[in-house]
Write a protein that holds these residues in place. Structure first.
Motif, PDB file in Angstrom:
ATOM      1  N   SER A 122      46.122  18.817  71.749  1.00 15.30           N
ATOM      2  CA  SER A 122      45.437  17.539  71.628  1.00 15.30           C
ATOM      3  C   SER A 122      45.587  16.948  70.228  1.00 15.30           C
ATOM      4  CB  SER A 122      43.947  17.722  71.948  1.00 15.30           C
ATOM      5  OG  SER A 122      43.254  16.493  71.846  1.00 15.30           O
ATOM      6  N   GLY A 123      45.938  15.673  70.168  1.00 18.43           N
ATOM      7  CA  GLY A 123      46.084  14.988  68.893  1.00 18.43           C
ATOM      8  C   GLY A 123      47.461  15.105  68.269  1.00 18.43           C
ATOM      9  N   SER A 124      48.363  15.823  68.916  1.00 12.41           N
ATOM     10  CA  SER A 124      49.713  15.988  68.361  1.00 12.41           C
ATOM     11  C   SER A 124      50.648  14.904  68.902  1.00 12.41           C
ATOM     12  CB  SER A 124      50.260  17.385  68.684  1.00 12.41           C
ATOM     13  OG  SER A 124      50.302  17.607  70.072  1.00 12.41           O
ATOM     14  N   THR A 125      51.844  14.869  68.340  1.00 11.97           N
ATOM     15  CA  THR A 125      52.857  13.892  68.734  1.00 11.97           C
ATOM     16  C   THR A 125      54.102  14.624  69.213  1.00 11.97           C
ATOM     17  OG1 THR A 125      52.082  12.187  67.206  1.00 11.97           O
ATOM     18  CG2 THR A 125      54.378  12.039  67.911  1.00 11.97           C
ATOM     19  N   ALA A 126      54.642  14.184  70.340  1.00 14.34           N
ATOM     20  CA  ALA A 126      55.842  14.807  70.904  1.00 14.34           C
ATOM     21  C   ALA A 126      56.946  13.774  71.079  1.00 14.34           C
ATOM     22  CB  ALA A 126      55.532  15.457  72.252  1.00 14.34           C
ATOM     23  N   ILE A 127      58.161  14.146  70.690  1.00 12.65           N
ATOM     24  CA  ILE A 127      59.342  13.335  70.977  1.00 12.65           C
ATOM     25  C   ILE A 127      60.095  14.006  72.115  1.00 12.65           C
ATOM     26  CG2 ILE A 127      61.553  12.483  70.118  1.00 12.65           C
ATOM     27  CD1 ILE A 127      60.357  12.417  67.340  1.00 12.65           C
ATOM     28  N   ILE A 128      60.417  13.228  73.132  1.00  9.83           N
ATOM     29  CA  ILE A 128      61.136  13.759  74.282  1.00  9.83           C
ATOM     30  C   ILE A 128      62.496  13.080  74.377  1.00  9.83           C
ATOM     31  CG2 ILE A 128      61.136  14.059  76.789  1.00  9.83           C
ATOM     32  CD1 ILE A 128      58.054  14.018  76.608  1.00  9.83           C
ATOM     33  N   PHE A 129      63.537  13.859  74.102  1.00  8.00           N
ATOM     34  CA  PHE A 129      64.907  13.366  74.235  1.00  8.00           C
ATOM     35  C   PHE A 129      65.308  13.448  75.710  1.00  8.00           C
ATOM     36  CE2 PHE A 129      64.804  14.253  69.753  1.00  8.00           C
ATOM     37  CZ  PHE A 129      65.702  13.351  69.177  1.00  8.00           C
ATOM     38  N   GLN A 131      50.510  13.903  77.984  1.00 13.30           N
ATOM     39  CA  GLN A 131      49.491  12.873  77.793  1.00 13.30           C
ATOM     40  C   GLN A 131      48.134  13.335  78.319  1.00 13.30           C
ATOM     41  OE1 GLN A 131      51.267   9.433  79.687  1.00 13.30           O
ATOM     42  NE2 GLN A 131      52.050   8.644  77.742  1.00 13.30           N
ATOM     43  N   ALA A 132      48.143  14.120  79.389  1.00  8.62           N
ATOM     44  CA  ALA A 132      46.886  14.650  79.922  1.00  8.62           C
ATOM     45  C   ALA A 132      46.214  15.597  78.934  1.00  8.62           C
ATOM     46  CB  ALA A 132      47.140  15.369  81.250  1.00  8.62           C
ATOM     47  N   PHE A 133      46.994  16.181  78.034  1.00 11.01           N
ATOM     48  CA  PHE A 133      46.461  17.060  76.993  1.00 11.01           C
ATOM     49  C   PHE A 133      46.165  16.292  75.701  1.00 11.01           C
ATOM     50  CE2 PHE A 133      48.059  20.335  79.763  1.00 11.01           C
ATOM     51  CZ  PHE A 133      47.260  21.443  79.500  1.00 11.01           C
ATOM     52  N   GLY A 134      46.261  14.972  75.751  1.00 12.81           N
ATOM     53  CA  GLY A 134      45.954  14.173  74.569  1.00 12.81           C
ATOM     54  C   GLY A 134      47.081  14.093  73.563  1.00 12.81           C
ATOM     55  N   VAL A 135      48.322  14.229  74.033  1.00 14.81           N
ATOM     56  CA  VAL A 135      49.491  14.179  73.148  1.00 14.81           C
ATOM     57  C   VAL A 135      50.085  12.764  73.180  1.00 14.81           C
ATOM     58  CG1 VAL A 135      51.804  15.099  72.717  1.00 14.81           C
ATOM     59  CG2 VAL A 135      49.971  16.620  73.531  1.00 14.81           C
ATOM     60  N   HIS A 136      50.442  12.259  72.017  1.00 12.33           N
ATOM     61  CA  HIS A 136      51.129  10.974  71.901  1.00 12.33           C
ATOM     62  C   HIS A 136      52.612  11.209  72.152  1.00 12.33           C
ATOM     63  CE1 HIS A 136      51.744   6.861  70.416  1.00 12.33           C
ATOM     64  NE2 HIS A 136      52.829   7.322  69.805  1.00 12.33           N
ATOM     65  N   THR A 137      53.183  10.484  73.103  1.00  8.80           N
ATOM     66  CA  THR A 137      54.566  10.746  73.516  1.00  8.80           C
ATOM     67  C   THR A 137      55.503   9.638  73.061  1.00  8.80           C
ATOM     68  OG1 THR A 137      54.147   9.704  75.667  1.00  8.80           O
ATOM     69  CG2 THR A 137      53.871  12.096  75.538  1.00  8.80           C
ATOM     70  N   ILE A 138      56.642  10.066  72.520  1.00 13.24           N
ATOM     71  CA  ILE A 138      57.695   9.139  72.097  1.00 13.24           C
ATOM     72  C   ILE A 138      58.973   9.526  72.836  1.00 13.24           C
ATOM     73  CG2 ILE A 138      59.052   8.243  70.171  1.00 13.24           C
ATOM     74  CD1 ILE A 138      56.777   9.108  68.307  1.00 13.24           C
ATOM     75  N   GLY A 139      59.484   8.612  73.625  1.00 14.74           N
ATOM     76  CA  GLY A 139      60.719   8.874  74.348  1.00 14.74           C
ATOM     77  C   GLY A 139      61.915   8.436  73.530  1.00 14.74           C
ATOM     78  N   CYS A 140      63.003   9.177  73.664  1.00 15.84           N
ATOM     79  CA  CYS A 140      64.224   8.855  72.926  1.00 15.84           C
ATOM     80  C   CYS A 140      65.407   8.926  73.882  1.00 15.84           C
ATOM     81  CB  CYS A 140      64.415   9.824  71.761  1.00 15.84           C
ATOM     82  SG  CYS A 140      65.835   9.449  70.713  1.00 15.84           S
TER      83      CYS A 140
END
Length: 313
Positions: A133-140, A154-163
């Motif tokens: 929770s509160g972390s940021t993930a980049i998904i290639f 996102q259900a775990f409160g993660v900010h998602t960035i798609g690449c």
């Protein structure tokens, strides 16, 4: 109509096909290509067909690949004969997303440390556990698989960035960037996950500068293809502690040689290309194949999930 499977579905799955298509002659032959010259359709995992095999065919019009990757197939020979190729894109999303979450939660909640202490009969509460929770993930590669990983994160409160190649909007991504702009967002990522296929654009996409841009506390996970990053660059990053952990399901050389340094490194998790494995895998592949076969027999010659052999996906 002759349909050749180059792998062996379970007996009940073979019976399902024969019952639904009594007019089709199915051949289920593991590593036996004697029926290939007569086959109209081939169902394969995509790793066992050579250019010579394709040249030996007389009737082949459609290859159904029960996998997402096609990089090991004889592209030129298939294109020359005008054979239609399709895959099972999307059926991996559930097991691969669950694999990604399993590894992340295991590391965040210090499960390797806890399990190790159990083996040592040691009561040690200094787990250094953290949270997703509160972390940021980049998904290639935020396609079917990447978007499902994003949805769960996102259900775990993660900010998602798609690449992806274009930076075009994708499902379950809070932000999007293109490959060319990935260096701009890597410094703020706690988690980096790749589910990219192997294409001309993705081979060695990540270079030393990308790992140097990551946080020292970051977790990098490659569930896509091993040629995303050169092995020497990945190894240097881990030996220099540029990131905290690498979870590697795929490698440039598979199987991974038993003398490779990864085997003894505490900051590398080796997963032997099994993130997509599931007892439901072939069942899901048949759920894609069967409607397509019905349509094919009715005259439709464009199955779902067609593959562009030039682009590689």
């Amino acid at each position: 109509m002759e349909v050749l499977f180059t792998f062996l579905p379970r007996d009940n799955q073979q019976e399902r096909l024969r019952a639904e298509f009594p007019e089709v002659n199915f051949q289920f032959l593991y590593k036996d290509k004697t029926h290939l010259p007569k086959a109209d359709i081939v169902v394969t995992y995509g790793e066992d067909l050579t250019a010579q095999d394709i040249e030996s065919t007389n009737n082949l019009k459609w290859i159904m690949v029960a996998s997402a990757g096609i990089e090991k197939m004889p592209h030129a020979a298939i294109a020359e004969k005008g054979i239609v190729v399709s895959n099972v894109r999307g059926i991996h999303k559930t097991p691969m997303a669950e694999s990604a979450l399993a590894h992340l939660l295991s590391l965040k909640r210090a499960l390797p440390f806890i399990y190790d202490n159990q083996r040592k009969k040691e009561w040690n509460r200094k787990t250094k556990s953290s949270e997703l929770s509160g972390s940021t993930a980049i998904i290639f590669g935020p396609g079917a698989i990447g978007s499902e990983i994003g949805r769960l994160l996102q259900a775990f409160g993660v900010h998602t960035i798609g690449c992806n190649r274009t930076g075009k909007e994708s499902e379950s991504m809070d932000e999007m960037v293109s490959f060319n702009n990935s260096l701009n967002v890597l410094p703020k990522a706690d988690i980096i996950i790749s589910v990219l296929p192997s294409t001309k654009e993705t081979r060695h996409l990540l270079k030393a500068e990308h790992f140097q841009a990551m946080k020292e506390t970051a977790i990098f996970m490659n569930l896509g293809r091993g040629d995303l990053v050169e092995d020497r660059i990945m190894l240097d990053a881990m030996q220099n502690n540029e990131i905290a952990y690498a979870v590697l399901d795929v490698f440039e050389q598979e199987p991974l040689p038993d003398n490779h340094p990864y085997w003894t490194m505490d900051n590398v998790i080796i997963s032997p290309h099994v993130s997509s494995h599931s007892g439901k895998y072939v069942e899901r592949a048949l759920d894609v194949f069967i409607p397509n076969l019905h349509a094919w027999l009715s005259g439709a010659k464009t199955p779902t999930n067609p593959v562009d052999m030039e682009r590689g996906y």
